[in-house]
Design a protein around this motif. Sequence first.
Motif, short mmCIF file in Angstrom:
data_model
loop_
_atom_site.label_atom_id
_atom_site.label_comp_id
_atom_site.label_asym_id
_atom_site.label_seq_id
_atom_site.Cartn_x
_atom_site.Cartn_y
_atom_site.Cartn_z
N GLU A 152 47.23 51.55 31.39
CA GLU A 152 47.39 51.68 32.84
C GLU A 152 47.72 50.33 33.46
N ARG A 153 48.45 50.37 34.59
CA ARG A 153 48.63 49.15 35.38
C ARG A 153 47.52 49.00 36.42
N GLN A 154 47.03 50.14 36.90
CA GLN A 154 46.01 50.13 37.94
C GLN A 154 44.91 51.13 37.58
N ALA A 155 43.70 50.81 38.03
CA ALA A 155 42.57 51.72 37.86
C ALA A 155 41.64 51.54 39.06
N PHE A 156 40.87 52.58 39.33
CA PHE A 156 39.98 52.58 40.49
C PHE A 156 38.58 52.94 40.06
N ALA A 157 37.62 52.06 40.35
CA ALA A 157 36.21 52.32 40.09
C ALA A 157 35.61 52.99 41.33
N LEU A 158 35.40 54.29 41.24
CA LEU A 158 34.88 55.08 42.35
C LEU A 158 33.38 55.20 42.18
N THR A 159 32.64 54.37 42.86
CA THR A 159 31.21 54.30 42.63
C THR A 159 30.47 53.86 43.89
N ARG A 160 29.21 54.09 43.89
CA ARG A 160 28.27 53.54 44.84
C ARG A 160 26.92 53.47 44.13
N PRO A 161 26.00 52.60 44.56
CA PRO A 161 26.12 51.68 45.68
C PRO A 161 27.23 50.66 45.47
N PRO A 162 27.73 50.07 46.58
CA PRO A 162 28.77 49.05 46.44
C PRO A 162 28.22 47.79 45.79
N GLY A 163 29.05 46.73 45.68
CA GLY A 163 28.60 45.60 44.89
C GLY A 163 28.87 44.21 45.42
N HIS A 164 29.78 44.04 46.36
CA HIS A 164 30.29 42.68 46.62
C HIS A 164 29.31 41.75 47.33
N HIS A 165 28.19 42.26 47.82
CA HIS A 165 27.16 41.39 48.40
C HIS A 165 26.14 40.91 47.36
N ALA A 166 26.16 41.45 46.15
CA ALA A 166 25.20 41.06 45.12
C ALA A 166 25.65 39.77 44.45
N GLY A 167 24.71 38.81 44.36
CA GLY A 167 25.00 37.55 43.70
C GLY A 167 24.39 37.49 42.32
N ALA A 168 24.35 36.31 41.76
CA ALA A 168 23.81 36.16 40.41
C ALA A 168 22.38 36.65 40.32
#
Length: 352
Positions: A152-168
């Motif tokens: 594939e050239r593209q893929a989509f992770a369809l999930t929750r809870p989201p993630g971009h606020h989680a740090g190390a």
Amino acid sequence: MRIVHNPDHHRHQGRLEMFRGRLVPCHETPARVDHVLAELGRRPQGPVVLPDDAGLDALLARVHAPRYLAFLGRAWDDWVALDPANAALDAIPSVWPVRGFRADLEPDNFAARLGLYSFDAGTPLTAGSWAAARAGAACALTAARAVTGGGERQAFALTRPPGHHAGADFFGGYCFLNNAAVAAQALREAGAARVAVLDIDYHHGNGTQSLFYERADVFTASIHGDPRTEYPFYLGHADERGAGPGLGHNLNLPLPRGTGWAGWAAALDAALAALGTFGADACVVSLGVDTYAGDPISGFTLDSADYTEIGRRIAAALGGRPCVWVYEGGYAVDAVGVNVVNVLEGANAAGG
């Protein structure tokens, strides 16, 4: 485009969150994924598959701190062990080690441990939070594998809870594990010398920035509400450009509340130009659709048609390079399905 769906996302279902000084029903709900799945049923964008977690735990330990992962894995059991009645309640942080306090020692007290690893009181930890978050990280890993060896050239992770606020070693903003960072690290380890992470959620991806801030191999760019007035507040300013080897590899494009398509699209073009200069071999997009005019906790004014153009512009700028899209925010629940699938449709049309 392959769609990797998290079958365990329903296991995380918070009851209440602290929002603007009071406890309210959670904005981050299972319906956010259900509406996207329903819209994909009406407008398919590719096969929907389940995640494969082979190798996940070792990868998570290269993204997140081991003691943080250990805490998340046992947190619910520790909470219920305090009092069996806690099984009917969510665990919500109430105390934090602010500047000058020690964070190197993990307290014995559960409330203190919960606060040590969090930054807000709006992210309830539930019986299924760890299972849902771990399966979501597996979605991101599976999506990365789809574009590096899965044809594939593209893929989509369809999930929750989201993630971009989680740090190390911290959670907050509804996020426990950073799915975008998991995808980026997986792309690097699969051979991509340089990876870009583009965050288009309304809220700054403070966790993603902090994870890659001193790295030269991952470029992070974010378009978001101005942190002087918008959550998560304490990161996301334009003068944050990276540090050490990562200096010049972080780009923040904060915009004022009320920004519409023209201003937002200009910021997107600037971010894509920066990604082109960086010369990324692969890209991860933190796809939040809380930039929508009807979102209850955000402040931009994009409409549904704009999301098709967003997908088109990003995929066209990447020119066929591998791209993993990761579902983040979007809380106008009735509209998230249309808005997310519009992005994917635009991306499919431009990127194949």
